[in-house]
Every structure is written in C-alpha cells, then in structure tokens.
Design an enzyme around this catalytic site. Structure first.
Site, PDB file in Angstrom:
ATOM      1  N   CYS A   1      20.349  72.706  38.588  1.00  0.00           N
ATOM      2  CA  CYS A   1      20.712  73.039  39.978  1.00  0.00           C
ATOM      3  C   CYS A   1      19.692  72.550  41.004  1.00  0.00           C
ATOM      4  CB  CYS A   1      20.880  74.544  40.118  1.00  0.00           C
ATOM      5  SG  CYS A   1      22.034  75.193  38.927  1.00  0.00           S
TER       6      CYS A   1
ATOM      7  N   HIS B   1      20.426  77.224  47.055  1.00  0.00           N
ATOM      8  CA  HIS B   1      21.388  76.892  46.004  1.00  0.00           C
ATOM      9  C   HIS B   1      22.383  78.042  45.873  1.00  0.00           C
ATOM     10  CE1 HIS B   1      23.257  76.034  42.277  1.00  0.00           C
ATOM     11  NE2 HIS B   1      22.585  76.940  41.584  1.00  0.00           N
TER      12      HIS B   1
ATOM     13  N   ASN C   1      29.299  78.281  41.604  1.00  0.00           N
ATOM     14  CA  ASN C   1      28.028  77.559  41.409  1.00  0.00           C
ATOM     15  C   ASN C   1      28.349  76.136  40.950  1.00  0.00           C
ATOM     16  OD1 ASN C   1      25.630  76.496  40.429  1.00  0.00           O
ATOM     17  ND2 ASN C   1      25.023  78.342  39.335  1.00  0.00           N
TER      18      ASN C   1
END
Ligand code: ACO
Length: 328
Positions: free
Chosen positions: A115, A255, A285
């Site tokens: 990520c 994020h 996500n």
C-alpha cells in the site's frame, strides 16, 4: 542548471465497472453490512471481471494523467508501476504499460511496496528529477487485489477493491512540488500480511493451492496499531523536515485502509476531519492505487488547486510506510 523540485503535473484514475457491495458479501461469507460499515467504513468496492487485469486499469489512468499534464508519451523517461498484483511475474507490468502508452523513450519497471507503493515511487523519481537525471516520470499505483482475496475468509475479503491511479511528475519551481518525502520498512512483521504461495520459497504446487497459500492472509488487529503509529510518526517527521506545522497543511490524504485508521491518524496528528479526505466507502482498500485515486478525485472536486499543500501518508504489507508533503 537552475534548482528545481519534482512536482505532480497531471493525474488520472480508473477502476473496473463491476461493483461488489456489502449485501453481495453477506451472501458469500458470514458477515453483515452493519459489521463491515462500523468496523471499516466500506460500503462497496470495485471488482475486476475474470478477463480484466492490472495493466488495463494502469494504462487508462496513465493516459488520463498524460492528457492532464499535456505531456507527450515520448517525453516520459521512466514508468514506475507500484503493484502487488502484477499481470504476471515476467515481464514487468511497467513494460506492458510502456508499450501500451507508446512511451518509446521510457524505462519501465514494477515496484513492490504494497500500500505504500505510490509514495515509494514518487520518492524514487523525485530525486531523479531534482538532480536532472530524468525530466518526466509516470508513477502508477495499480491493483487487481480481488484476484488474491480468499472469498472464504471473512476477515480479509470484505476489505479489498481494484483500481489504478497515476501521476506525471516533472520539474517545477523550488517552492512547489514535493517539499519533503520519506519511506521506511520493517520486515520483522512479514507475517502480519502476506501471500506465501507462488514464489521461489514455496513454489506453486497442489499442496500450496489446497492450503490456499496464494491468497492474502492478514492479522488485521495487530496491523491496525502499527499502521496508526507509523503513519502519524512519519507524517510528523516530514512536516518538521519541511519546516511547517500541521496547521499549514490544507489537505491530508491517508492510505484508504479503514475509516477507523484514518480517524485515528487524523486525531494523533491533530487535524480536523474536514481537512482529511476519505473515499473508503466507495472503493475499499485498493493498496498502492488508493492514494493516487484519492488525489485525482480531490483535483476533480476542486479540493486540490494551485497552491494547495497536501500531506499523503501510507502503510502496507512488508511492513512498509511513508509520507510526502506536496505543494501543488
Ligand atoms: N464480518 C463479521 N465478523 C468478522 C468479520 C467480518 N467480515 N471479520 C472478522 N470478524 C470477527 C472476528 O472473527 C472476530 O470475532 P471474535 O471476536 O469472535 O473472534 C471479531 O470480528 C473481531 O475481529 P478483529 O480482527 O479484532 O476486528 P477489528 O476491529 O480489528 O477489524 C479489520 C478487523 C477491519 C481487518 C481491522 O483490524 C483493520 O482494518 N486492520 C488494518 C488492516 C490494514 O491496515 N492492513 C494493511 C494495509 S493493506 C495492504 O498492505 C495491502
């Protein structure tokens, strides 16, 4: 040569048209819309079809970023594709993107930092642009995570979605662009989030497939605490490095992993909710794609304009983390 910074000249994003809602997941595993919404903030996520793959979304996002920056594909010197879910092991997805976009003078490569991949990518090309080694770079975060999600594991399958976000970077005046950036990792936490099957350690065998070792496995609860601490601490470090305070920052884009993580990072940094962007409800996500997708949405909505000071911060498997402070 006069001094330059590296800045973002244009952005783009793309995602599959397919949508997986919490109601769909209720029919697949023992979960509920109520649990997913209160524990994560996610209502839906985009999901690629069986015949869709990572580079397709990366190319769409990259094309938009080039158009927005008004830079010819031929002027791109390097393409960095941040991804944990490449089209295949060889060649790199970066090379596929290079071919499809006609970036005939560019190097192409993949960057594996989960990520945090987009922040790793811009940190890498930032110094190449600032030192004059290259002029223009295309950094793309692109993922089709839903092909690595185990749809029998309710603790992970509700979280992830697919998409891509891209940025063209190039020289800007020294008071603009990336003012500070920092990346970190800690491999001691390898097994907090991993997909052990399919590599040189375990290979791909009947046994690895039967044990579902090619799918993501995560200790979410433990990661949660490390994620909050890491993103808040590294953000504070780069603010200090740039000589600004959190009050000078116009917009924070963390994020998009979990709304509760976003809220906790904002609270630790002392930033009011109206200065923090969240799209977790619509995308879930999307790993390395989450920050560039969110940034481009903010540009489209007018939340990022000329002069806006943006703090981005990410955390992911590895574990990896990072933050960048960018003046548009
Ligand atoms: N539906 C219903 N119940 C569930 C579900 C679900 N989908 N998933 C887990 N549960 C249950 C668990 O089994 C557990 O039940 P038990 O108490 O009977 O054992 C209970 O809910 C609580 O589980 P926790 O794991 O403690 O739940 P938590 O509040 O921590 O939320 C979550 C889980 C959403 C995964 C959270 O921990 C999280 O977001 N963690 C961080 C993830 C992250 O940041 N990852 C790194 C970035 S991603 C990347 O790098 C690609």
């Amino acid at each position: 040569m006069s001094k330059v910074n590296a800045g973002i000249l244009g952005m783009g994003h793309a995602y599959p048209s397919g949508i997986l809602t919490n109601a769909d997941l209720e029919k697949m595993v023992d979960t509920s819309d109520e649990w997913i919404t209160t524990r994560t903030g996610i209502k839906q996520r985009h999901k690629a079809d069986a015949d869709e793959y990572t580079s397709q979304f990366a190319v769409k996002a990259g094309k938009k970023a080039l158009q927005c920056a008004q830079i010819s594909p031929k002027d791109i010197d390097i393409i960095v594709c941040a991804t944990t879910t490449p089209d295949q092991i060889l060649p790199s997805t970066g090379c596929i993107i290079q071919r499809e976009l006609g970036c005939e003078n560019a190097a192409g490569m993949d960057l594996f930092a989960a990520c945090s991949g987009f922040i790793y990518g811009i940190t890498m090309v930032e110094s190449m642009i600032r030192t004059g080694q290259i002029r223009y770079a295309l950094v793309i975060g692109a993922e089709v995570l839903t092909k690595y999600v185990d749809y029998t594991d309710r603790s992970t399958c509700v979280l992830f979605g697919d998409g891509a976000g891209a940025a063209v970077l190039g020289p800007v005046p020294p008071d603009k662009g990336i003012l500070a950036t920092k990346i970190r990792s800690d491999g001691r936490y390898e097994e907090q989030l991993y997909a052990p099957g399919g590599g040189t350690r375990y290979g791909t065998t009947h046994e690895t497939i039967e044990k579902r070792m090619h799918y993501f496995k995560m200790k979410g609860n433990e990661l949660f605490k490390i994620a909050v601490r890491s993103m808040a601490d590294i953000s504070a470090e780069i603010l200090e490095k740039a000589g600004v305070t959190i009050d000078d920052v116009d917009l924070v884009i963390p994020h998009q992993a979990n709304q509760r993580i976003t809220d906790a990072v904002a609270q630790r940094l002392g930033v009011p909710p109206e200065k923090v962007y969240s799209n977790i409800a619509y995308h879930g996500n999307t790993s390395s794609a989450s920050i560039p997708i969110a940034m481009d949405e903010c540009i489209e909505m007018g939340k990022i304009k000329d002069g806006t000071l943006v703090l981005i911060t990410a955390f992911g498997g590895g574990v990896t983390w990072g933050a960048s402070l960018i003046r548009f």
